[in-house]
Design a protein around this motif. Structure first.
Motif, PDB file in Angstrom:
ATOM      1  N   CYS A 214      -3.125   3.790  -9.928  1.00 12.20           N
ATOM      2  CA  CYS A 214      -2.621   3.233  -8.674  1.00 12.20           C
ATOM      3  C   CYS A 214      -3.274   1.892  -8.354  1.00 12.20           C
ATOM      4  O   CYS A 214      -2.614   0.972  -7.844  1.00 12.20           O
ATOM      5  N   ARG A 215      -4.552   1.749  -8.654  1.00  6.04           N
ATOM      6  CA  ARG A 215      -5.236   0.482  -8.398  1.00  6.04           C
ATOM      7  C   ARG A 215      -4.639  -0.644  -9.233  1.00  6.04           C
ATOM      8  O   ARG A 215      -4.535  -1.783  -8.779  1.00  6.04           O
ATOM      9  N   LYS A 216      -4.247  -0.342 -10.467  1.00  2.00           N
ATOM     10  CA  LYS A 216      -3.628  -1.370 -11.314  1.00  2.00           C
ATOM     11  C   LYS A 216      -2.319  -1.849 -10.701  1.00  2.00           C
ATOM     12  O   LYS A 216      -2.008  -3.050 -10.728  1.00  2.00           O
ATOM     13  N   GLY A 217      -1.557  -0.920 -10.142  1.00  4.82           N
ATOM     14  CA  GLY A 217      -0.318  -1.313  -9.474  1.00  4.82           C
ATOM     15  C   GLY A 217      -0.598  -2.160  -8.252  1.00  4.82           C
ATOM     16  O   GLY A 217       0.066  -3.192  -8.018  1.00  4.82           O
ATOM     17  N   ILE A 218      -1.573  -1.773  -7.462  1.00  9.05           N
ATOM     18  CA  ILE A 218      -1.915  -2.505  -6.231  1.00  9.05           C
ATOM     19  C   ILE A 218      -2.414  -3.910  -6.550  1.00  9.05           C
ATOM     20  O   ILE A 218      -2.085  -4.874  -5.848  1.00  9.05           O
ATOM     21  N   LEU A 219      -3.186  -4.062  -7.631  1.00  9.95           N
ATOM     22  CA  LEU A 219      -3.696  -5.375  -8.013  1.00  9.95           C
ATOM     23  C   LEU A 219      -2.580  -6.346  -8.376  1.00  9.95           C
ATOM     24  O   LEU A 219      -2.689  -7.558  -8.158  1.00  9.95           O
ATOM     25  N   GLU A 220      -1.483  -5.811  -8.925  1.00 11.71           N
ATOM     26  CA  GLU A 220      -0.337  -6.667  -9.285  1.00 11.71           C
ATOM     27  C   GLU A 220       0.618  -6.884  -8.124  1.00 11.71           C
ATOM     28  O   GLU A 220       1.369  -7.858  -8.096  1.00 11.71           O
ATOM     29  N   GLN A 222       1.716  -7.904  -4.648  1.00 13.57           N
ATOM     30  CA  GLN A 222       1.278  -8.785  -3.560  1.00 13.57           C
ATOM     31  C   GLN A 222       2.032  -8.543  -2.259  1.00 13.57           C
ATOM     32  O   GLN A 222       1.849  -9.273  -1.286  1.00 13.57           O
ATOM     33  N   THR A 223       2.859  -7.516  -2.230  1.00 14.16           N
ATOM     34  CA  THR A 223       3.668  -7.252  -1.034  1.00 14.16           C
ATOM     35  C   THR A 223       3.203  -5.971  -0.352  1.00 14.16           C
ATOM     36  O   THR A 223       2.411  -5.208  -0.897  1.00 14.16           O
ATOM     37  N   ASP A 224       3.692  -5.768   0.863  1.00 13.16           N
ATOM     38  CA  ASP A 224       3.452  -4.520   1.585  1.00 13.16           C
ATOM     39  C   ASP A 224       4.743  -3.719   1.533  1.00 13.16           C
ATOM     40  O   ASP A 224       5.793  -4.192   1.977  1.00 13.16           O
ATOM     41  N   ASN A 225       4.697  -2.549   0.932  1.00 10.55           N
ATOM     42  CA  ASN A 225       5.926  -1.769   0.762  1.00 10.55           C
ATOM     43  C   ASN A 225       5.597  -0.278   0.772  1.00 10.55           C
ATOM     44  O   ASN A 225       4.427   0.127   0.747  1.00 10.55           O
ATOM     45  N   LYS A 226       6.642   0.528   0.799  1.00 13.49           N
ATOM     46  CA  LYS A 226       6.475   1.978   0.917  1.00 13.49           C
ATOM     47  C   LYS A 226       5.777   2.574  -0.293  1.00 13.49           C
ATOM     48  O   LYS A 226       4.927   3.462  -0.168  1.00 13.49           O
ATOM     49  N   GLN A 227       6.132   2.093  -1.493  1.00 14.96           N
ATOM     50  CA  GLN A 227       5.499   2.612  -2.713  1.00 14.96           C
ATOM     51  C   GLN A 227       4.001   2.327  -2.715  1.00 14.96           C
ATOM     52  O   GLN A 227       3.192   3.178  -3.096  1.00 14.96           O
ATOM     53  N   LYS A 228       3.644   1.126  -2.288  1.00 14.52           N
ATOM     54  CA  LYS A 228       2.227   0.750  -2.255  1.00 14.52           C
ATOM     55  C   LYS A 228       1.472   1.620  -1.255  1.00 14.52           C
ATOM     56  O   LYS A 228       0.341   2.063  -1.523  1.00 14.52           O
TER      57      LYS A 228
END
Length: 416
Positions: A214-220, A222-228
């Motif tokens: 999950c951290r790898k996804g968050i690092l890439e 740059q938006t605020d969204n439901k999945q994040k």
């Protein structure tokens, strides 16, 4: 199979139907001379429309009609047509054969064939057919070292299989292969995959892997969204399970600042209070969460609230919460893996609470319900833990297991 197969199939089914060439010609609308040349092997490859008429008249299975034709053609357009015919008739064995033949034919560029197969898979609504096509594509590209289409196939197959809780562990293991080919995906696909497989790891209890993915996804991202936001929830939960309250709070603050944060920010904050021993604050927040959450989301809150009541010896509140479980236990069949996991956790904790207050039979029933949910997920480590809880309780309290319970445990051990 070789060119003689049209003759072999025609002769075998004509004898099986006990029909002469003349009768076959009359019924099928195919001339006797054409039929004679096919049966003698003189005509190596009849037109497909002709072969289809013969097959229909002789009751030849349509899969065999297509398969026989697949054996004698290399033409790309014919192979595409036969693949569509197999798909229309939902014959997975022939679909696999046609897809493989399309990739193997020297008369079509490999990348065009792969693209056609990929588009064909995306164009059907039948999940079983999609999986057949993706499996052929994945196996071919893995064998021939074509990372772009291998990544695409693995990605689509994972998204398709992810919510199949009957093979949840196996799907996770298969999905992790894609980690080696993520550079071939578009950024949005890569981020989505990190979030989805990270959440998958969380449900299976692989908390360190959940955090990493999950951290790898968050690092890439740059938006605020439901999945994040959902990924942040998974990270916070994972750190809480691992006992790292500092990092749990760090990521909880990120979630609380998200536009997509909902009642779960209070739930996570309550969990953090409970881990710190701040039980009154935790109970207050849990109760607010129960009021704000929809029915299907309440069971995980109730499960955590039960744990606090058990830790603080509030037997009166345990009874009260269990008595009101109609307000938070999902009604009917549960299909989503995370909700199955939450139901399993609730019944496990409910059983422990019932044992603690002397409701042995009720506690036993609750633990068995928990086991049934964990079995749906294929979480057999959790099943074993539940069985150990039953045995430990009966041993410590010097109680005998009934033959009925022993039989249930035996069936569980044999996965029946």
């Amino acid at each position: 199979m070789g060119f003689g197969d049209f003759a072999d199939v025609l002769l075998r089914y004509r004898h099986q139907e006990n029909i002469t060439l003349s009768e076959l010609a009359e019924r099928s609308g195919v001339s006797k001379s054409v039929l004679s040349r096919i049966e003698s092997g003189e005509t190596k490859r009849p037109g497909f429309a002709t072969w289809k008429k013969i097959g229909s008249t002789l009751n030849i299975p349509y899969g065999l009609v297509i398969s026989t034709y697949l054996d004698v053609t290399e033409r790309a357009e014919t192979l595409k047509f036969l693949l569509q015919e197999a798909i229309a008739h939902k014959n997975k064995t022939v679909i696999e054969k046609a897809a493989q033949k399309l990739l193997d034919t020297p008369r079509m560029d490999t990348f065009l064939a792969l693209d056609h197969l990929f588009q064909t898979a995306n164009g059907t609504d039948d999940q079983g057919i999609k999986l057949v096509l993706y499996d052929v594509l994945i196996e071919y590209t893995r064998k021939h070292g074509i990372p772009y289409y291998l990544a695409k196939g693995l990605y689509e197959r994972y998204l398709l299989e992810r919510d199949d809780f009957c093979n949840f562990e196996e799907t996770y293991r298969r999905g992790k292969e894609l980690l080696h080919y993520l550079d071939s995906l578009q950024p949005i696909e890569r981020i989505t995959f990190y979030y989805r497989i990270g959440g998958h790891a969380s449900i299976l209890g692989y908390y360190n892997e959940c955090i990493e993915l999950c951290r790898k996804g968050i690092l890439e991202d740059q938006t605020d969204n439901k999945q994040k936001a959902s990924a942040l929830i998974a990270i916070v939960n994972s750190y809480l399970r691992l006992g790292d309250l500092v990092l749990a709070e760090f990521y909880l603050k990120q979630y609380e600042n998200s536009e997509y944060a909902d009642f779960r920010k209070k739930h996570l904050r309550a969990l953090l209070h409970a881990k710190k021993g701040q039980h009154d604050e935790a109970i207050s927040l849990y109760k607010k969460c129960l009021d704000e959450a929809d029915h299907n989301s309440r069971i995980s809150i109730a499960s955590d609230l039960l744990e606090v009541y058990l830790e603080t010896g509030r037997n009166d509140l345990i009874h009260e919460l269990i008595e009101s479980e109609g307000e938070f236990v999902p009604s009917g069949y549960i299909s989503h893996p995370n909700r199955i996991k939450q139901a399993a956790r609730y019944y496990k904790r409910k059983g422990l609470c019932q044992f603690a207050v002397g409701l042995v039979d009720e506690g036993l029933h609750s633990i068995l319900q928990s086991i049934s949910y964990y079995r749906q997920l294929g979480a057999f480590k959790k099943v074993t833990e539940c069985i150990c809880l039953l045995l430990a309780y009966h041993r410590k309290n010097e109680k005998n297991l009934s033959f009925e319970v022993m039989e249930l445990i035996e069936n569980i051990c044999h996965n029946e």
